[in-house]
Design a protein around this motif. Structure first.
Motif, mmCIF file in Angstrom:
data_model
loop_
_atom_site.group_PDB
_atom_site.id
_atom_site.type_symbol
_atom_site.label_atom_id
_atom_site.label_comp_id
_atom_site.label_asym_id
_atom_site.label_seq_id
_atom_site.Cartn_x
_atom_site.Cartn_y
_atom_site.Cartn_z
ATOM 1 N N HIS A 321 0.839 -1.190 0.000
ATOM 2 C CA HIS A 321 0.000 0.000 0.000
ATOM 3 C C HIS A 321 0.883 1.252 0.000
ATOM 4 C CE1 HIS A 321 -3.524 2.394 0.538
ATOM 5 N NE2 HIS A 321 -3.158 2.849 1.726
ATOM 6 N N ARG A 322 0.510 2.214 -0.817
ATOM 7 C CA ARG A 322 1.188 3.514 -0.895
ATOM 8 C C ARG A 322 2.674 3.360 -1.205
ATOM 9 N NH1 ARG A 322 -1.333 7.191 4.043
ATOM 10 N NH2 ARG A 322 -3.514 7.130 3.328
ATOM 11 N N GLY A 323 2.931 2.692 -2.306
ATOM 12 C CA GLY A 323 4.300 2.604 -2.786
ATOM 13 C C GLY A 323 5.257 1.930 -1.832
ATOM 14 N N ASP A 324 4.888 0.763 -1.362
ATOM 15 C CA ASP A 324 5.714 -0.059 -0.467
ATOM 16 C C ASP A 324 5.905 0.538 0.922
ATOM 17 O OD1 ASP A 324 5.892 -1.602 -2.661
ATOM 18 O OD2 ASP A 324 7.998 -1.212 -3.086
ATOM 19 N N ILE A 325 5.083 1.512 1.295
ATOM 20 C CA ILE A 325 5.199 2.069 2.646
ATOM 21 C C ILE A 325 4.627 1.106 3.667
ATOM 22 C CG2 ILE A 325 4.468 3.951 4.149
ATOM 23 C CD1 ILE A 325 4.566 5.798 1.776
ATOM 24 N N PHE A 326 3.507 0.472 3.327
ATOM 25 C CA PHE A 326 2.881 -0.507 4.206
ATOM 26 C C PHE A 326 2.728 -1.814 3.430
ATOM 27 C CE2 PHE A 326 1.112 3.678 5.318
ATOM 28 C CZ PHE A 326 1.599 3.784 6.610
ATOM 29 N N CYS A 327 2.866 -2.927 4.127
ATOM 30 C CA CYS A 327 2.681 -4.223 3.468
ATOM 31 C C CYS A 327 2.126 -5.235 4.464
ATOM 32 C CB CYS A 327 3.985 -4.725 2.854
ATOM 33 S SG CYS A 327 5.153 -5.457 4.024
ATOM 34 N N MET A 328 1.406 -6.195 3.916
ATOM 35 C CA MET A 328 0.907 -7.327 4.701
ATOM 36 C C MET A 328 1.005 -8.554 3.798
ATOM 37 S SD MET A 328 -2.793 -7.909 6.530
ATOM 38 C CE MET A 328 -3.180 -9.428 7.382
ATOM 39 N N GLU A 329 2.049 -9.336 4.017
ATOM 40 C CA GLU A 329 2.305 -10.506 3.193
ATOM 41 C C GLU A 329 2.432 -11.717 4.108
ATOM 42 O OE1 GLU A 329 5.847 -9.472 1.136
ATOM 43 O OE2 GLU A 329 4.848 -8.047 -0.222
ATOM 44 N N MET A 330 1.642 -12.730 3.837
ATOM 45 C CA MET A 330 1.674 -13.932 4.676
ATOM 46 C C MET A 330 1.198 -15.113 3.854
ATOM 47 S SD MET A 330 -0.072 -14.748 8.400
ATOM 48 C CE MET A 330 -1.764 -14.659 7.811
ATOM 49 N N LEU A 331 1.904 -16.202 3.980
ATOM 50 C CA LEU A 331 1.486 -17.489 3.437
ATOM 51 C C LEU A 331 1.429 -18.455 4.606
ATOM 52 C CD1 LEU A 331 3.601 -17.701 0.166
ATOM 53 C CD2 LEU A 331 1.212 -17.037 0.415
ATOM 54 N N GLN A 332 0.223 -18.915 4.922
ATOM 55 C CA GLN A 332 0.026 -19.747 6.113
ATOM 56 C C GLN A 332 -0.907 -20.902 5.784
ATOM 57 O OE1 GLN A 332 -3.166 -19.415 8.139
ATOM 58 N NE2 GLN A 332 -2.551 -21.096 9.492
ATOM 59 N N GLY A 333 -0.512 -22.084 6.192
ATOM 60 C CA GLY A 333 -1.342 -23.266 5.996
ATOM 61 C C GLY A 333 -1.468 -24.044 7.288
ATOM 62 N N GLY A 334 -2.531 -24.830 7.402
ATOM 63 C CA GLY A 334 -2.746 -25.587 8.625
ATOM 64 C C GLY A 334 -3.650 -26.775 8.405
ATOM 65 N N VAL A 335 -3.659 -27.666 9.359
ATOM 66 C CA VAL A 335 -4.517 -28.840 9.329
ATOM 67 C C VAL A 335 -5.111 -29.028 10.719
ATOM 68 C CG1 VAL A 335 -2.602 -30.404 9.851
ATOM 69 C CG2 VAL A 335 -4.647 -31.289 8.708
ATOM 70 N N GLU A 336 -6.342 -29.526 10.763
ATOM 71 C CA GLU A 336 -7.047 -29.709 12.040
ATOM 72 C C GLU A 336 -7.909 -30.957 11.967
ATOM 73 O OE1 GLU A 336 -10.366 -27.367 14.849
ATOM 74 O OE2 GLU A 336 -9.247 -26.282 13.282
#
Length: 462
Positions: A321-336
Motif C-alpha cells: 500500500h502507498r508505494g511499499d510504505i505498508f505491506c501485509m504478506e503472509m502465506l500460512q497453511g494448517g490442518v485440524e
C-alpha cells in the motif's frame, strides 16, 4: 242527436280503448318481467336465506364466528400493506367477514377479539414481538378504515408460537412420521429441542415439509362472540335450533381454511414423498474475521464417518500500500482434526444428526511465513512460525446447505523474526536488518467466525 256529439263519443271510446290496451300491455310486460326475475333469482334468494340460516345455526351452536387473517409482510415489518403479496385478496375476505359478522343489526355482539400467532421457527422473542406488533397495527388499520369494525371495541392479544396449530396440521397429514411428530410436540422438552427433534424426523426428510407449513401458522384470528340468550329473547334465534345434517357434516369437514391447510399439507407430502436427504460431501469455508482484515482465506473440511472430520486451511494476504510504505504478506497453511460428539447416537425419533453441524472439539497445527510493515520505516519478517493446540466450537444451520461456525483455538505459537528498517535512496529502497529475535506465546492463537457451504447437501429423488 247531432253528428258532432256522435263523433265526440266515438273519439272518447277510442281513447279509452287505447288506454286499456296500453295498461294491459304494460301489466303483461311487468308480470313477465317479475316471473323471469323470480325464475333467474330464485336460486340466489334461496342460497342467501340458506347461508344466513347456516350462519345463525353456527352462532347458535358455537356462540361465535371467527376468521384467520394471513397477511404477507416484508422481512421484519409489521405494517399491513394491501398492495404487498396476496394481501388484497386477504383484506377483501376480511372485509366480507366483518360485514357478515358485525353488519347485521339483529346480531347482538358481545365481544370482538384479535389474537396474534407466530410460527415456531427462528428466534422465539423476535417472532413473538412481530406477532404482537402485527396484531396491534392490524387493529389500528381496521379502526381507521372500516366503519363497521370501529363500532365495537376489540381486545388485542398474542399467543406466541402456535404449536397447537402445527399439531393439527401434522395430525391431518397421515404421514408415516406423523405419530412421532405429535409425541414430540406433546412432550415436555423445550421448544428448541422440539424443533431439533422435528427437523431430524425420518432422517431429516420431514423437516422441509414442516418448515413449509410455518407460514400458515403466522396469522391473526379475528373472533366475534355473540350474546346468544339475548338473540333468542329478541327472536333472532329460535329457542333451540338443532344443527342440521348439512351443518354437522360441514363442521366435521372443517372450514374452508382448514381444508386449505390439509390440501397444502397433502400436496407437500406428495411432492417430497419420493425424496431423500443428501448428506454433504465436504464443506468449503471462509473466516469472516480474516476477510474483514483483508486477508483472503479458504478452508476445506472432509467428514470421515459421522463423528470425525479433517480440515485444511490456507491464508494468503499479499498486498502493498502507498508505494511499499505498508505491506501485509503472509502465506500460512494448517490442518485440524475434529471430533463431533453425539453424532453416532440416534435422536428420539430414530434419525441421526446432520453432518458437520453441532458442537465439536479438535486439535490443530499450522505454520507459514510473513512480512508485516505497518510503520513507514520499520517492519518484521518471519523466518517461519508454527502454532499448535486444541480447538472447540459450534456450527449452526442458517439455511439448507449453509452454516455459520464459531470456533476458538488455544495453544502455543513460536516464531523467529528479524526487524528491519527501510532506507529510501534516490534510485532504490533497501531493507536494512537491525536485529533478530524469537517470540513465544501460550494462549489463544486463533479465533474464527466462518461461513460454511456444505457442498452436496440437499434433497434428491429416490
Amino acid at each position: 242527436m247531432n253528428i258532432s256529439m256522435i263523433n265526440g263519443n266515438k273519439g272518447f271510446c277510442l281513447a279509452r280503448l287505447k288506454t286499456l290496451v296500453v295498461l294491459v300491455f304494460c301489466g303483461s310486460f311487468l308480470f313477465l318481467s317479475l316471473e323471469a326475475r323470480a325464475f333467474s333469482g330464485g336460486t340466489h334468494g334461496d342460497a342467501s336465506h340458506s347461508y344466513r340460516d347456516s350462519l345463525l345455526r353456527r352462532i347458535s351452536t358455537t356462540g361465535s364466528l371467527s376468521m384467520d387473517c394471513r397477511l404477507s409482510y416484508p422481512i421484519g415489518s409489521a405494517i399491513p400493506d394491501p398492495s404487498f403479496g396476496d394481501n388484497a385478496r386477504e383484506f377483501s375476505a376480511l372485509r366480507e367477514f366483518l360485514r357478515l359478522s358485525l353488519g347485521d343489526t339483529l346480531l347482538v355482539v358481545r365481544d370482538v377479539s384479535l389474537t396474534g400467532y407466530c410460527s415456531p421457527d427462528g428466534t422465539v422473542w423476535l417472532n413473538e414481538r412481530l406477532a404482537v406488533d402485527r396484531t396491534r397495527l392490524l387493529h389500528q388499520y381496521l379502526c381507521d378504515r372500516d366503519p363497521v369494525f370501529v363500532q365495537y371495541p376489540a381486545r388485542v392479544s398474542s399467543r406466541g408460537a402456535d404449536w397447537t396449530g402445527l399439531r393439527r396440521l401434522i395430525a391431518a397429514s397421515g404421514y408415516s412420521w406423523s405419530g412421532e411428530a405429535l409425541r414430540i410436540i406433546d412432550s415436555d422438552v423445550s421448544p428448541e429441542r422440539k424443533k431439533l427433534y422435528l427437523a431430524a424426523l425420518d432422517g431429516g426428510r420431514a423437516h422441509q415439509i414442516i418448515y413449509d407449513l410455518y407460514p400458515l401458522l403466522r396469522r391473526v384470528e379475528v373472533k366475534v362472540t355473540y350474546d346468544v340468550p339475548a338473540m333468542r329473547r329478541q327472536g333472532t334465534l329460535p329457542p333451540d335450533i338443532p344443527a342440521s345434517a348439512d351443518f354437522k357434516s360441514a363442521e366435521n369437514r372443517g372450514s374452508a381454511i382448514d381444508r386449505q391447510y390439509c390440501d397444502t399439507l397433502i400436496y407437500l407430502v406428495d411432492k417430497s414423498a419420493d425424496c431423500v436427504e443428501r448428506e454433504p460431501l465436504f464443506a468449503l469455508k471462509t473466516n469472516l474475521l480474516f476477510d474483514a482484515a483483508l486477508a483472503p482465506n479458504v478452508e476445506l473440511e472432509l467428514p470421515l464417518g459421522r463423528s470425525w472430520s479433517v480440515m485444511v486451511e490456507y491464508t494468503f494476504p499479499w498486498w502493498l500500500h502507498r508505494g511499499d510504505i505498508f505491506c501485509m504478506e503472509m502465506l500460512q497453511g494448517g490442518v485440524e482434526g475434529r471430533y463431533w460428539p453425539g453424532h453416532k447416537k440416534r435422536l428420539p425419533d430414530g434419525s441421526r444428526r446432520r453432518l458437520l453441524t453441532g458442537w465439536f472439539v479438535g486439535g490443530y497445527t499450522s505454520g507459514g511465513y510473513y512480512d508485516f510493515q505497518f510503520k513507514r520505516d520499520k517492519g518484521y519478517q518471519g523466518e517461519f512460525f508454527i502454532a499448535a493446540g486444541v480447538s472447540g466450537g459450534y456450527s449452526c444451520r442458517l439455511v439448507r446447505g449453509l452454516n455459520m461456525e464459531f470456533s476458538l483455538g488455544v495453544g502455543a505459537l513460536s516464531t523467529k523474526y528479524r526487524q528491519y528498517e527501510v532506507v529510501r535512496g534516490a534510485e532504490r529502497t533497501e531493507l536494512v536488518r537491525q536485529n533478530a529475535g524469537k517470540f513465544f506465546w501460550l494462549g489463544p492463537t486463533k479465533a474464527k467466525i466462518s461461513l460454511v457451504w456444505l457442498v452436496g447437501e440437499g434433497r434428491k429423488k429416490r
